[in-house]
Design a protein around this motif. Structure first.
Motif, PDB file in Angstrom:
ATOM      1  N   ALA A 143       0.310   2.837   5.486  1.00 14.64           N
ATOM      2  CA  ALA A 143       0.842   2.727   4.221  1.00 14.64           C
ATOM      3  C   ALA A 143       2.206   2.023   4.396  1.00 14.64           C
ATOM      4  O   ALA A 143       2.985   2.252   5.254  1.00 14.64           O
ATOM      5  CB  ALA A 143       1.028   4.056   3.344  1.00 14.64           C
TER       6      ALA A 143
ATOM      7  N   ASP B 215      -1.972  -1.402  -3.970  1.00 15.06           N
ATOM      8  CA  ASP B 215      -3.147  -0.744  -3.334  1.00 15.06           C
ATOM      9  C   ASP B 215      -2.740   0.825  -2.886  1.00 15.06           C
ATOM     10  O   ASP B 215      -1.793   1.215  -2.350  1.00 15.06           O
ATOM     11  CB  ASP B 215      -3.389  -1.421  -1.797  1.00 15.06           C
ATOM     12  CG  ASP B 215      -4.604  -0.700  -1.072  1.00 15.06           C
ATOM     13  OD1 ASP B 215      -5.323  -0.075  -1.779  1.00 15.06           O
ATOM     14  OD2 ASP B 215      -4.607  -1.029  -0.010  1.00 15.06           O
TER      15      ASP B 215
ATOM     16  N   ARG C  34       0.852  -1.324   0.310  1.00 12.79           N
ATOM     17  CA  ARG C  34       0.043   0.051  -0.032  1.00 12.79           C
ATOM     18  C   ARG C  34       0.978   1.108  -0.147  1.00 12.79           C
ATOM     19  O   ARG C  34       1.648   1.465   0.917  1.00 12.79           O
ATOM     20  CB  ARG C  34      -0.956  -0.116   1.039  1.00 12.79           C
ATOM     21  CG  ARG C  34      -1.694   1.113   1.437  1.00 12.79           C
ATOM     22  CD  ARG C  34      -3.010   1.091   2.403  1.00 12.79           C
ATOM     23  NE  ARG C  34      -3.537   2.298   2.620  1.00 12.79           N
ATOM     24  CZ  ARG C  34      -4.151   2.966   1.656  1.00 12.79           C
ATOM     25  NH1 ARG C  34      -4.633   2.654   0.714  1.00 12.79           N
ATOM     26  NH2 ARG C  34      -4.819   4.070   2.321  1.00 12.79           N
TER      27      ARG C  34
END
Length: 184
Positions: free
Chosen positions: A42, A27, A3
């Protein structure tokens, strides 16, 4: 799944940065520049390009985060300024195709592009002096510091826009950043 968020510094190509990551199966989402880093989960952060330092929101706070940070154009300038480098007006100005020489082929972000690549870049403002602890990793006839890295701190930047079609091998730069985030 990896992410990586894109912090929106109001650049005209921010959506293309997200798209480049999404197309690689990452993502990703664009987040507002006023979002506190404590609210973001993240594996990496992209500081987007943008028009000026007055609209960077909380971007400086992300530089101290514990995940890799990749600054593009204004994003690189924010990193340099926050870490003690120097940013100033460029002599060239607006957008143009630029031949960039990679001066550190071992750099994890841009080293794979060696010996040179053609990019789309704006040079209205640019990094004039890299901060202490950073390596100067790319240069051009238009701009002395086209890229910089501090591998130990996980901070990377390029003056050019790897997300646009005019940049050769731009996707490779994003792939390299994803690899950095996955190995962190």
């Amino acid at each position: 799944m990896t992410r990586i968020v894109v912090l929106d510094l109001h650049g005209q190509f921010t959506h293309l940065e997200r798209r480049a990551l999404r197309d690689m199966g990452v993502d990703t989402e664009i987040i507002d520049a006023e979002t506190p880093p404590t609210e973001v989960d993240a594996d990496g952060v992209v500081l987007s390009g943008g028009p000026d330092m007055d609209r960077i929101g909380r971007a400086r706070e992300y530089i101290a985060s514990d995940v890799p940070v990749f600054g593009i154009c204004l994003g690189m300038q924010v990193i340099a300024d926050e870490c003690g480098g120097r940013v100033g007006s460029g002599e060239y100005g607006g957008y143009a195709d630029v031949d960039v020489e990679i001066v550190d082929d071992a750099d994890p972000l841009v080293g794979s592009l060696a010996p040179e690549t053609r990019v789309w870049a704006s040079h209205a403002d640019e990094v004039k002096e890299v901060p202490e602890g950073f390596d100067h990793t790319a240069t051009s006839d238009v701009c002395g510091i086209e890229a910089m890295s501090n591998v130990e701190s996980g901070l990377y930047g390029v003056q050019w826009h790897p997300e646009v079609a005019h940049t050769e091998r731009g996707e490779e730069v994003f792939e390299n950043f994803v690899a950095i985030c996955e190995s962190d």
